[in-house]
Design an enzyme around this catalytic site. Structure first.
Site, mmCIF file in Angstrom:
data_model
loop_
_atom_site.group_PDB
_atom_site.id
_atom_site.type_symbol
_atom_site.label_atom_id
_atom_site.label_comp_id
_atom_site.label_asym_id
_atom_site.label_seq_id
_atom_site.Cartn_x
_atom_site.Cartn_y
_atom_site.Cartn_z
ATOM 1 N N HIS A 179 0.755 -1.218 -0.087
ATOM 2 C CA HIS A 179 -0.178 0.044 0.024
ATOM 3 C C HIS A 179 0.907 1.185 -0.064
ATOM 4 O O HIS A 179 1.538 1.517 0.989
ATOM 5 C CB HIS A 179 -0.796 0.011 1.357
ATOM 6 C CG HIS A 179 -1.963 1.310 1.396
ATOM 7 N ND1 HIS A 179 -3.363 0.952 1.466
ATOM 8 C CD2 HIS A 179 -1.617 2.259 1.033
ATOM 9 C CE1 HIS A 179 -3.725 2.280 1.192
ATOM 10 N NE2 HIS A 179 -2.740 3.163 1.247
ATOM 11 N N HIS A 191 1.465 5.430 -1.660
ATOM 12 C CA HIS A 191 1.230 6.578 -2.440
ATOM 13 C C HIS A 191 2.481 7.126 -3.055
ATOM 14 O O HIS A 191 3.469 7.627 -2.303
ATOM 15 C CB HIS A 191 0.525 7.550 -1.626
ATOM 16 C CG HIS A 191 -0.703 7.015 -1.068
ATOM 17 N ND1 HIS A 191 -1.927 7.438 -1.552
ATOM 18 C CD2 HIS A 191 -0.855 6.553 0.117
ATOM 19 C CE1 HIS A 191 -2.818 6.925 -0.871
ATOM 20 N NE2 HIS A 191 -2.389 6.383 0.243
ATOM 21 N N LYS A 223 -9.565 0.050 -5.616
ATOM 22 C CA LYS A 223 -9.407 0.766 -4.535
ATOM 23 C C LYS A 223 -10.847 1.339 -4.134
ATOM 24 O O LYS A 223 -11.261 1.847 -5.059
ATOM 25 C CB LYS A 223 -8.174 1.549 -4.329
ATOM 26 C CG LYS A 223 -8.348 2.430 -3.069
ATOM 27 C CD LYS A 223 -7.679 1.624 -1.637
ATOM 28 C CE LYS A 223 -7.849 2.476 -0.555
ATOM 29 N NZ LYS A 223 -6.777 3.022 -0.213
ATOM 30 N N HIS A 254 -10.439 1.549 1.915
ATOM 31 C CA HIS A 254 -10.290 2.428 2.924
ATOM 32 C C HIS A 254 -11.645 2.233 3.963
ATOM 33 O O HIS A 254 -12.523 3.021 3.781
ATOM 34 C CB HIS A 254 -10.236 3.971 2.662
ATOM 35 C CG HIS A 254 -9.839 5.014 3.405
ATOM 36 N ND1 HIS A 254 -8.696 5.506 3.527
ATOM 37 C CD2 HIS A 254 -10.526 5.439 4.553
ATOM 38 C CE1 HIS A 254 -8.743 6.385 4.814
ATOM 39 N NE2 HIS A 254 -9.839 6.358 5.131
ATOM 40 N N HIS A 289 -4.700 -0.361 6.153
ATOM 41 C CA HIS A 289 -3.963 0.482 7.170
ATOM 42 C C HIS A 289 -4.972 0.186 8.548
ATOM 43 O O HIS A 289 -5.500 1.215 8.577
ATOM 44 C CB HIS A 289 -3.971 1.827 6.900
ATOM 45 C CG HIS A 289 -4.860 2.424 5.776
ATOM 46 N ND1 HIS A 289 -5.981 2.559 6.385
ATOM 47 C CD2 HIS A 289 -4.631 3.088 4.678
ATOM 48 C CE1 HIS A 289 -6.660 3.092 5.292
ATOM 49 N NE2 HIS A 289 -5.811 3.547 4.244
ATOM 50 N N ASP A 305 1.377 2.666 3.458
ATOM 51 C CA ASP A 305 0.841 3.978 3.389
ATOM 52 C C ASP A 305 1.698 5.233 3.462
ATOM 53 O O ASP A 305 0.897 6.558 3.808
ATOM 54 C CB ASP A 305 -0.601 3.917 4.486
ATOM 55 C CG ASP A 305 -1.510 5.011 3.914
ATOM 56 O OD1 ASP A 305 -1.766 5.353 2.771
ATOM 57 O OD2 ASP A 305 -2.338 5.437 4.856
HETATM 58 O O1 DOR Z 1 -3.215 9.727 5.681
HETATM 59 C C1 DOR Z 1 -3.612 9.267 4.515
HETATM 60 N N1 DOR Z 1 -2.801 9.866 3.295
HETATM 61 N N2 DOR Z 1 -4.493 8.765 4.376
HETATM 62 C C2 DOR Z 1 -5.208 8.442 3.255
HETATM 63 O O2 DOR Z 1 -5.867 7.647 3.117
HETATM 64 C C3 DOR Z 1 -4.630 8.834 2.022
HETATM 65 C C4 DOR Z 1 -3.319 9.194 2.201
HETATM 66 C C5 DOR Z 1 -2.828 10.451 0.966
HETATM 67 O O3 DOR Z 1 -2.778 10.216 -0.222
HETATM 68 O O4 DOR Z 1 -2.246 11.539 1.523
HETATM 69 ZN ZN ZN Z 2 -3.097 5.156 1.725
#
Ligand code: DOR
Ligand code: ZN
Length: 350
Positions: free
Chosen positions: A15, A17, A101, A138, A176, A249
């Site tokens: 997971h 970003h 997702k 989520h 998460h 995450d």
């Molecule tokens: O803390 C987070 N940041 N939770 C999420 O679900 C998305 C992520 C983000 O993309 O910044």
């Molecule tokens: Zn995330």
């Protein structure tokens, strides 16, 4: 006795970003140094909703990697109420898309195009169940009447339990997870349900948001919870239970976007991801379980081969810089200006 050196199969991040453009180029190296593969979140602006967009995004990621890198991005689609069942068939047929997702609309960063009512996507979920394409959740309600610290528990009761009944064969990952309630739900579930755990939820409780003053760099979603929940997460991660695996995450935001009157959610942990997990496992004397959690349970769930090369960690503290570059700005990482107890030594090809 606790070892000072740990050699394990190279892990994957289930997971992550990575963002896009210059921000992507800034952060990808940290992940590619540690992990062989990562499940890449689709919450770009605009979101990645089609296989064509996911494959374009994948090419942009590949273009940012050093020439000799063997890192593989595993792409995901962003579930919207207008997604077609044909898109699910295309995702299944693609070599590059591994999951879809679900964001409840309004739950977090770039979730506005998410799902308002799960019943509107039942045909898509039915197609995913048929094609055995995992749904990544989520798991938080967005109902403002529900306390922010209860939103995961209420999601499980209101939405996840009914979803499991309606689509019992649907493969799902509750992403998460942050509560004892989620641990109990996933532990009791069959093998088509799994959960990812972040390093920050294993290492921090909600006091970290307020220690010595408000700290926006410890604000993420789902929000950090109280200590009893952290202990339940740590127990689950280190138990050897195959339902649980690594998903950082890691979510970079420009420093000014977090240090703001309305700060963004997300911790950046990719710079020390595996090292931070090692600290957490060490806290409970379970370093022997790190390899299964970081390198085996994830590929087994996704039905992908385990990695064959290895990675070595040493118990050797290092100082995390105050910030890393992030496009034209900077990003303040977890542990900025403080030490991490484990260092990554080298990677060895198999
Ligand atoms: O803390 C987070 N940041 N939770 C999420 O679900 C998305 C992520 C983000 O993309 O910044
Ligand atoms: Zn995330």
């Amino acid at each position: 006795m606790t070892p000072n050196r740990l050699e394990i199969t190279r892990p994957d991040d289930w997971h992550l970003h990575l963002r896009d453009g210059a921000a992507l180029a800034s952060v990808i190296g940290h992940t590619a140094e540690r992990f062989a593969r990562a499940i890449v979140m689709p919450n770009l602006k605009p979101p990645v909703t089609t296989v064509v967009q996911a494959e374009d995004y994948r090419r942009r990621i590949m273009a940012c990697l050093p020439k000799d890198s063997r890192f593989q991005p595993l792409m995901t689609l962003y579930l919207t109420e207008s997604m077609s069942v044909e898109e699910i068939a295309r995702a299944k047929a693609s070599d590059n898309v591994f999951a879809v997702k679900y964001y409840p609309a309004g739950a977090t960063t770039n979730s506005d195009s998410g799902v308002r009512d799960l019943s509107h996507v039942y045909p898509v979920l039915e197609a995913m169940e048929k094609h055995e394409l995992p749904l990544l959740l989520h798991g938080e309600v967005t109902d403002s009447a529900i306390d922010i610290f209860d939103r995961e528990r209420v999601f499980i009761e209101r939405h996840l339990m009914p979803l499991r009944e309606r689509f019992p064969a649907l493969r799902m990952v509750l992403e998460h997870i942050t509560t004892r309630d989620a641990v109990e739900f996933v532990t009791a579930a069959p093998a088509n349900v799994a959960a990812t755990l972040t390093a920050h939820h294993l290492l921090l409780n909600r006091n970290a948001i307020f220690a010595g003053g408000i700290n926006p760099h410890h604000y993420c979603l789902p929000i950090l919870k109280r200590e009893t929940h952290r202990l339940a997460l740590l127990q689950a991660a280190t138990s050897g239970d195959t339902h649980f695996f690594l998903g950082t995450d890691s979510a970079p935001h420009a420093r000014e976007a977090k240090e703001s009157s309305c700060g963004c959610a997300g911790l950046y942990t990719s710079h020390a991801a595996l090292e931070l997990y090692a600290e957490a496992f060490d806290q409970v004397g379970r370093l022997d379980q790190l390899e299964a959690f970081a390198s085996f349970h994830g590929p087994d769930f996704y039905r992908l081969p385990r990695n064959t090369d290895r990675i070595t960690l040493d118990r050797k503290p290092w100082m995390v810089p105050d910030e890393y570059p992030l496009a034209a700005s900077t990003c303040r990482p977890m542990r900025a200006g403080e030490s991490v107890a484990w260092s990554m030594l080298e990677a060895r090809a198999s």
